[in-house]
Design a protein around this motif. Structure first.
Motif, mmCIF file in Angstrom:
data_model
loop_
_atom_site.group_PDB
_atom_site.id
_atom_site.type_symbol
_atom_site.label_atom_id
_atom_site.label_comp_id
_atom_site.label_asym_id
_atom_site.label_seq_id
_atom_site.Cartn_x
_atom_site.Cartn_y
_atom_site.Cartn_z
ATOM 1 N N GLU A 1 5.556 -0.169 -8.627
ATOM 2 C CA GLU A 1 4.875 0.504 -9.506
ATOM 3 C C GLU A 1 3.400 0.546 -8.781
ATOM 4 O O GLU A 1 2.761 1.445 -8.478
ATOM 5 C CB GLU A 1 4.641 0.505 -10.915
ATOM 6 C CG GLU A 1 3.911 1.341 -11.673
ATOM 7 C CD GLU A 1 3.792 0.949 -13.327
ATOM 8 O OE1 GLU A 1 4.618 0.320 -13.680
ATOM 9 O OE2 GLU A 1 2.768 1.483 -13.743
ATOM 10 N N TRP A 2 2.834 -0.834 -8.524
ATOM 11 C CA TRP A 2 1.589 -1.112 -8.212
ATOM 12 C C TRP A 2 1.500 -0.690 -6.579
ATOM 13 O O TRP A 2 0.568 0.023 -6.154
ATOM 14 C CB TRP A 2 1.521 -2.603 -8.353
ATOM 15 C CG TRP A 2 0.127 -3.045 -7.995
ATOM 16 C CD1 TRP A 2 -0.848 -3.143 -8.497
ATOM 17 C CD2 TRP A 2 0.021 -4.201 -6.994
ATOM 18 N NE1 TRP A 2 -1.837 -3.673 -7.837
ATOM 19 C CE2 TRP A 2 -1.253 -4.366 -6.767
ATOM 20 C CE3 TRP A 2 0.928 -4.727 -6.135
ATOM 21 C CZ2 TRP A 2 -1.745 -5.426 -5.842
ATOM 22 C CZ3 TRP A 2 0.404 -5.675 -5.095
ATOM 23 C CH2 TRP A 2 -0.912 -6.024 -5.062
ATOM 24 N N LEU A 3 2.411 -1.021 -5.934
ATOM 25 C CA LEU A 3 2.550 -0.514 -4.290
ATOM 26 C C LEU A 3 2.333 0.899 -4.390
ATOM 27 O O LEU A 3 1.721 1.523 -3.354
ATOM 28 C CB LEU A 3 3.400 -1.196 -3.629
ATOM 29 C CG LEU A 3 3.623 -2.763 -3.335
ATOM 30 C CD1 LEU A 3 4.876 -2.976 -2.791
ATOM 31 C CD2 LEU A 3 2.545 -3.033 -2.551
ATOM 32 N N LYS B 1 0.865 2.986 -6.057
ATOM 33 C CA LYS B 1 -0.443 3.299 -6.392
ATOM 34 C C LYS B 1 -1.485 2.865 -5.263
ATOM 35 O O LYS B 1 -2.338 3.741 -5.172
ATOM 36 C CB LYS B 1 -1.149 2.741 -7.504
ATOM 37 C CG LYS B 1 -0.632 3.254 -8.943
ATOM 38 C CD LYS B 1 -0.855 2.276 -10.239
ATOM 39 C CE LYS B 1 0.081 2.887 -11.495
ATOM 40 N NZ LYS B 1 -0.598 2.106 -12.669
ATOM 41 N N LEU B 2 -1.307 1.852 -4.819
ATOM 42 C CA LEU B 2 -2.188 1.291 -3.761
ATOM 43 C C LEU B 2 -1.911 1.934 -2.247
ATOM 44 O O LEU B 2 -2.546 2.265 -1.612
ATOM 45 C CB LEU B 2 -2.086 -0.155 -3.541
ATOM 46 C CG LEU B 2 -2.662 -0.899 -4.395
ATOM 47 C CD1 LEU B 2 -2.266 -2.465 -4.242
ATOM 48 C CD2 LEU B 2 -4.104 -0.855 -4.643
ATOM 49 N N ALA B 3 -0.929 2.385 -2.130
ATOM 50 C CA ALA B 3 -0.062 2.878 -0.956
ATOM 51 C C ALA B 3 0.680 4.025 -1.292
ATOM 52 O O ALA B 3 1.843 3.897 -1.230
ATOM 53 C CB ALA B 3 0.585 1.838 0.051
#
Lengths: 153, 153, 153
Positions: free
Chosen positions: B65-67, B69-71
């Motif tokens: 989920e976090w990746l 958002k970042l990429a």
């Protein structure tokens, strides 16, 4: 066991620049005579990195735009609101109190990482077909060094 | 000095998938007969990575989920406004001009990194109790390769 | 070929702390008798990292502020809106369902990376003039371990 050490010096025309060094690393392996082993490719600076990725101009341009959002420079306007919020809360890096302006380059270094280790098999860099090695300059236009250390037999 | 090279092939069912490979790496070490040394575990692709972290399903789901958002990927809607702003300014990666749609996977590769080097002590991967090794696929559903290179004595 | 293994234990006073270890790594190299080779410096935990950068207090404080935005903790208020949006959509990490509160530390580990490999030349760490090695604690105040593995001749 054999080791072999090569230093490369870069002085990029641009402040930020990706320089392909795959062939330089292979040359160092060739000179070493190592057939099986590893090679460490490591920027000797804290504002540069080494990345293994695709030698496709679009990727490299995308990477720079994206890194400028995640690790924004204060020598240019933040490219958007997210970049602005990722800047230090006081608007400038504490690191700049000493007169520096390259705080962003230290964090681009963190994201990209300053070194890679590559496998050597039968005398060749054992890379996938699209893997190219780049020296990633984030604070250039001055002499910077990279060390290539080959180890194996 | 001994070296030993093993290639692993993955074809994940999902586009993005974490595959635990701790045991595969230990198997390669066992086969090598190396008791003291290092092992390089390196994705041979520019859209995959290797991560050492906790084998806990929540972490792996959180990471994806976090990746994302970042990429952010352009083959799905940006998950939120931050992700939208981290996309290229023109809305799509330059890399996609050639017909690709995996620009995000190149930057997930940058964040995660494509390789790790692990210590070998008394014939075992010298990892902490919660350290597991994962192959991180970011553009799967096709054959991808990983190289494991053991070196030591 | 020689190898030498050293374990270091840290118990930081702060939850997050950068600990300079350049000299500890050099000491391990000295003990090993290795003149040419590589040294792997690797956190044995999934909530810590190793970073090579500038030993300048501003940089380290900047780094922590910035990492807290990119990989926000849920044991403190998100420092701004970008950090809030980079948190999991449900407001808390899935990893915390088991009672943990250190999800952010796992992602700081991902960004910083848990290990580096440093070149050894003529018995010295072959670093640039501003390169210092840091153990990066992101979930401290308890005993954590690091392994240093020297290999060469």
């Amino acid at each position: 066991m054999k080791t072999h050490t090569v230093y490369k010096t870069f002085q990029t025309a641009q402040r930020r620049e990706f320089v392909r060094i795959t062939e330089d690393v292979q040359d160092a392996v060739d000179e070493s005579g190592v057939r099986e082993g590893m090679v460490l490719v490591s920027a000797m600076h804290i504002t540069a990195g080494v990345w293994v990725n695709d030698d496709e101009p679009g990727i490299l341009e995308d990477a720079l735009e994206w890194l400028d959002k995640l690790a924004p420079a204060t020598w240019q306007s933040p490219p958007n609101e997210v970049a602005r919020e990722l800047l230090p809360d006081d608007g400038d890096y504490r690191h700049h109190r000493g007169g520096e302006d390259n705080g962003d380059a230290h964090f681009k270094n963190l994201l990209v990482h300053h070194q890679v280790v590559l496998p050597i098999t039968e005398g060749r860099l054992d890379l996938g077909p699209w893997q190219a090695v780049f020296y990633c300059e984030f604070d250039g236009r001055r002499r910077k060094r990279l060390v290539i250390k080959v180890m194996g037999e």
